[in-house]
Design a protein around this motif. Sequence first.
Motif, PDB file in Angstrom:
ATOM      1  N   UNK A   1      57.338  72.245  16.706  1.00 10.64           N
ATOM      2  CA  UNK A   1      56.433  71.797  15.643  1.00 10.64           C
ATOM      3  C   UNK A   1      56.530  70.302  15.391  1.00 10.64           C
ATOM      4  N   UNK A   2      57.610  69.675  15.820  1.00  6.05           N
ATOM      5  CA  UNK A   2      57.720  68.211  15.692  1.00  6.05           C
ATOM      6  C   UNK A   2      56.768  67.497  16.641  1.00  6.05           C
ATOM      7  N   UNK A   3      56.255  68.232  17.633  1.00  4.53           N
ATOM      8  CA  UNK A   3      55.303  67.659  18.576  1.00  4.53           C
ATOM      9  C   UNK A   3      53.901  68.231  18.353  1.00  4.53           C
ATOM     10  N   UNK A   4      53.723  68.961  17.263  1.00  4.98           N
ATOM     11  CA  UNK A   4      52.404  69.471  16.929  1.00  4.98           C
ATOM     12  C   UNK A   4      52.145  70.911  17.327  1.00  4.98           C
ATOM     13  N   UNK A   5      53.125  71.606  17.881  1.00  8.67           N
ATOM     14  CA  UNK A   5      52.970  73.016  18.229  1.00  8.67           C
ATOM     15  C   UNK A   5      53.620  73.869  17.152  1.00  8.67           C
TER      16      UNK A   5
END
Length: 131
Positions: free
Chosen positions: A124-128
Amino acid sequence: MKPKIVTIKGKPHLVIISYKEYLDLLEAAIKPTQLQMPRPKHKLQTQRVLVRENCDTPEEVQRRLDKGESPVKAWRLYRDLTQTELANLASVSNSTISLIENGVRCGTTETLEAIADALNVPTDMLGLPRG
């Protein structure tokens, strides 16, 4: 214990152990809630964090994100890695890293998961979404 040592440019970088050995080490070391993500002291000294659920965004990364940099680039620079080093760690091409960082490509879920793992951050830190 049968660890596998992964080297980069002839220097030890990562140690791979079985999940059971990981759990044994975790239990023997410290409680997961006590773990924090350290900032690497120099190039390629990224330390593997045992539990990443409570990963906070470091101030340096947040500043870069606020300026509009891609999450991949912000985390890569925080980890003091070149695009080539990150590509090697994630088993993707240099051009894939460049295209994702420059917003030309979004990257597949599989690619972003590999990059997140190489950067040692939750997806989630990369947008997932996590999972």
